[in-house]
Design a protein around this motif. Structure first.
Motif, short mmCIF file in Angstrom:
data_model
loop_
_atom_site.label_atom_id
_atom_site.label_comp_id
_atom_site.label_asym_id
_atom_site.label_seq_id
_atom_site.Cartn_x
_atom_site.Cartn_y
_atom_site.Cartn_z
N ARG A 215 -3.05 -15.59 -8.51
CA ARG A 215 -2.57 -15.27 -7.16
C ARG A 215 -1.37 -14.34 -7.29
NH1 ARG A 215 -2.27 -20.41 -3.30
NH2 ARG A 215 -2.18 -18.69 -1.81
N PRO A 216 -1.61 -13.05 -7.40
CA PRO A 216 -0.52 -12.10 -7.63
C PRO A 216 0.43 -12.03 -6.43
CG PRO A 216 -2.55 -10.94 -7.10
CD PRO A 216 -2.92 -12.38 -7.28
N ALA A 217 1.65 -11.66 -6.71
CA ALA A 217 2.67 -11.55 -5.66
C ALA A 217 2.64 -10.13 -5.11
CB ALA A 217 4.04 -11.87 -6.24
N ILE A 218 1.96 -9.97 -3.97
CA ILE A 218 1.91 -8.66 -3.31
C ILE A 218 3.16 -8.53 -2.45
CG2 ILE A 218 0.57 -7.08 -1.90
CD1 ILE A 218 -0.83 -7.98 -4.47
N ALA A 219 4.12 -7.78 -2.96
CA ALA A 219 5.39 -7.66 -2.24
C ALA A 219 5.29 -6.72 -1.06
CB ALA A 219 6.48 -7.18 -3.21
N LEU A 220 4.62 -5.58 -1.26
CA LEU A 220 4.54 -4.55 -0.23
C LEU A 220 3.13 -3.95 -0.22
CD1 LEU A 220 7.93 -2.79 -1.01
CD2 LEU A 220 7.46 -4.21 1.01
N GLN A 221 2.72 -3.48 0.95
CA GLN A 221 1.41 -2.84 1.10
C GLN A 221 1.58 -1.53 1.85
OE1 GLN A 221 -1.72 -6.44 1.56
NE2 GLN A 221 -0.40 -6.16 3.30
N ALA A 222 0.82 -0.54 1.46
CA ALA A 222 0.82 0.75 2.15
C ALA A 222 -0.55 1.39 2.00
CB ALA A 222 1.91 1.67 1.60
N SER A 223 -0.96 2.17 2.98
CA SER A 223 -2.29 2.78 2.96
C SER A 223 -2.32 4.10 2.20
CB SER A 223 -2.77 3.02 4.40
OG SER A 223 -2.92 1.81 5.10
N ALA A 224 -1.17 4.74 2.04
CA ALA A 224 -1.13 6.05 1.38
C ALA A 224 -0.57 5.91 -0.04
CB ALA A 224 -0.26 7.02 2.18
N ALA A 225 -1.20 6.62 -0.98
CA ALA A 225 -0.75 6.57 -2.37
C ALA A 225 0.69 7.05 -2.51
CB ALA A 225 -1.68 7.41 -3.24
N ASP A 226 1.07 8.07 -1.73
CA ASP A 226 2.44 8.57 -1.79
C ASP A 226 3.45 7.47 -1.46
OD1 ASP A 226 1.69 11.09 -2.52
OD2 ASP A 226 1.93 11.98 -0.53
N ALA A 227 3.16 6.69 -0.43
CA ALA A 227 4.07 5.63 -0.02
C ALA A 227 4.15 4.55 -1.10
CB ALA A 227 3.60 5.02 1.30
N ILE A 228 3.02 4.19 -1.68
CA ILE A 228 3.00 3.18 -2.73
C ILE A 228 3.83 3.64 -3.93
CG2 ILE A 228 1.51 2.03 -4.43
CD1 ILE A 228 -0.67 1.99 -2.28
N ALA A 229 3.64 4.90 -4.33
CA ALA A 229 4.39 5.43 -5.47
C ALA A 229 5.88 5.49 -5.17
CB ALA A 229 3.87 6.82 -5.82
N ASP A 230 6.26 5.90 -3.97
CA ASP A 230 7.68 5.98 -3.62
C ASP A 230 8.34 4.60 -3.64
OD1 ASP A 230 7.66 8.69 -3.35
OD2 ASP A 230 7.48 8.70 -1.16
N LEU A 231 7.63 3.60 -3.13
CA LEU A 231 8.18 2.25 -3.12
C LEU A 231 8.36 1.72 -4.55
CD1 LEU A 231 6.05 0.82 -0.19
CD2 LEU A 231 8.52 1.15 -0.16
N ALA A 232 7.34 1.97 -5.39
CA ALA A 232 7.44 1.52 -6.78
C ALA A 232 8.54 2.24 -7.53
CB ALA A 232 6.10 1.71 -7.48
N ALA A 233 8.67 3.54 -7.30
CA ALA A 233 9.69 4.33 -8.00
C ALA A 233 11.09 3.87 -7.66
CB ALA A 233 9.52 5.81 -7.66
N ARG A 234 11.25 3.26 -6.50
CA ARG A 234 12.55 2.75 -6.08
C ARG A 234 12.79 1.32 -6.57
NH1 ARG A 234 11.31 6.76 -2.72
NH2 ARG A 234 12.97 7.87 -1.58
N GLY A 235 11.91 0.83 -7.40
CA GLY A 235 12.12 -0.48 -8.01
C GLY A 235 11.69 -1.66 -7.17
#
Length: 292
Positions: A215-235
């Motif tokens: 049961r992975p911990a899904i902290a954040l969700q986004a529909s666009a790859a750009d948004a997912i990458a930006d969130l991850a890059a910010r830690g």
């Protein structure tokens, strides 16, 4: 001689009964009898032996039957041919596209279709993959570009565009970068940034986790790859993306293979079997656009 007379004649011949034939062609029995009598007068011969309870073809009727069927088939082909041309002159085409997926060959295909059939009204609908698939099933969407975990969703035809594995896109300094191998269990212990449920990537990821009881911990969700990458890059978490998506962010994220997740995520065009002419034309342009 009229086509409806031939239709009634064939119906009686096949049903061997005037009452059942009348029910089949949705008019009264007297109407069927009158039209066949008129046909017999025009041909100068009786087509049925009416002396028994069953309507039996006479010799003349047997000679006429196949020709009547051929005439009806030819008339149907004429109507179909005209209908197909009409569909490509002033029809309507609804195309679905998964949210957050900018695939320029699809736009190239739409442009080529529009140039070839300028009278067809094109609608472009953006939604999650599962809802687009359901839209294709119900007929609300004619053809859709969707993310999927299987080669073809049940009941639909499909053309696979992309097939690639999922990867973990890890931000700089994250402890997972120290591991020589990365598994789903390793990922499940850290906050993740994923696409939402209903997308092909998320379906593949969730299915793989369920298979291992994770049961992975899904902290954040986004529909666009750009948004997912930006969130991850910010830690804010580790991104789960496809290989080609992650490659676009190599300046900020390190793509790591997930060793025990081998099921690929697919990007595919889906449509119902026996598509109408506008869909067939769109599929032809799509195959050309997506061919390297």
């Amino acid at each position: 001689m009229e086509l409806r007379q031939l239709e009634y004649f064939v119906a009686v011949a096949e049903e061997r009964n005037f009452t059942r034939a009348a029910e089949r062609v949705h008019i009264s029995q007297s109407g069927v009898s009158a039209q066949i009598r008129q046909l017999e007068r025009e041909l100068g011969a009786e087509l049925f032996d009416r002396s028994a309870r069953t309507a039996t073809l006479t010799v003349a009727g047997k000679a006429a039957l196949e020709h009547a069927r051929s005439a009806l088939a030819a008339a149907g082909a004429v109507g179909q041919a005209v209908g197909e041309v009409t569909d490509l002159i002033r029809g309507r085409l609804t195309v679905g596209m998964v949210i957050g997926c900018t695939v320029t060959p699809l736009f190239d295909a739409l442009a080529a279709f529009h140039r070839a059939h300028p009278g067809v009204e094109i609608s472009l609908l953006e939604d999650h993959s599962d809802r687009l698939v359901e839209g294709v099933r119900t007929g609300a969407v004619d053809v859709a570009l969707v993310g999927t975990a299987s080669a073809a969703p049940e009941g639909l035809e499909a053309l696979t565009i992309i097939s690639e594995r999922l990867v973990a896109a890890v931000p700089t300094g994250h402890c997972l970068l120290e591991r020589r191998a990365l598994t789903l269990r390793d990922l499940a212990g850290h906050p993740l940034v994923c696409m939402p449920p209903g997308t092909g990537l998320r379906t593949v990821f969730d299915s793989a986790c369920r298979a291992q009881g994770l049961r992975p911990a899904i902290a954040l969700q986004a529909s666009a790859a750009d948004a997912i990458a930006d969130l991850a890059a910010r830690g804010l978490g580790v991104a789960v993306l496809s290989e080609s998506m992650a490659a676009a962010y190599r300046d900020r994220l390190t793509a790591r293979a997930i060793d025990d997740l081998e099921t690929p995520a697919l990007l595919a065009l889906v449509w119902k079997g026996a598509p109408h002419p506008a869909v067939r034309a769109m599929l032809t342009h799509s195959r050309r656009a997506f061919t390297p």
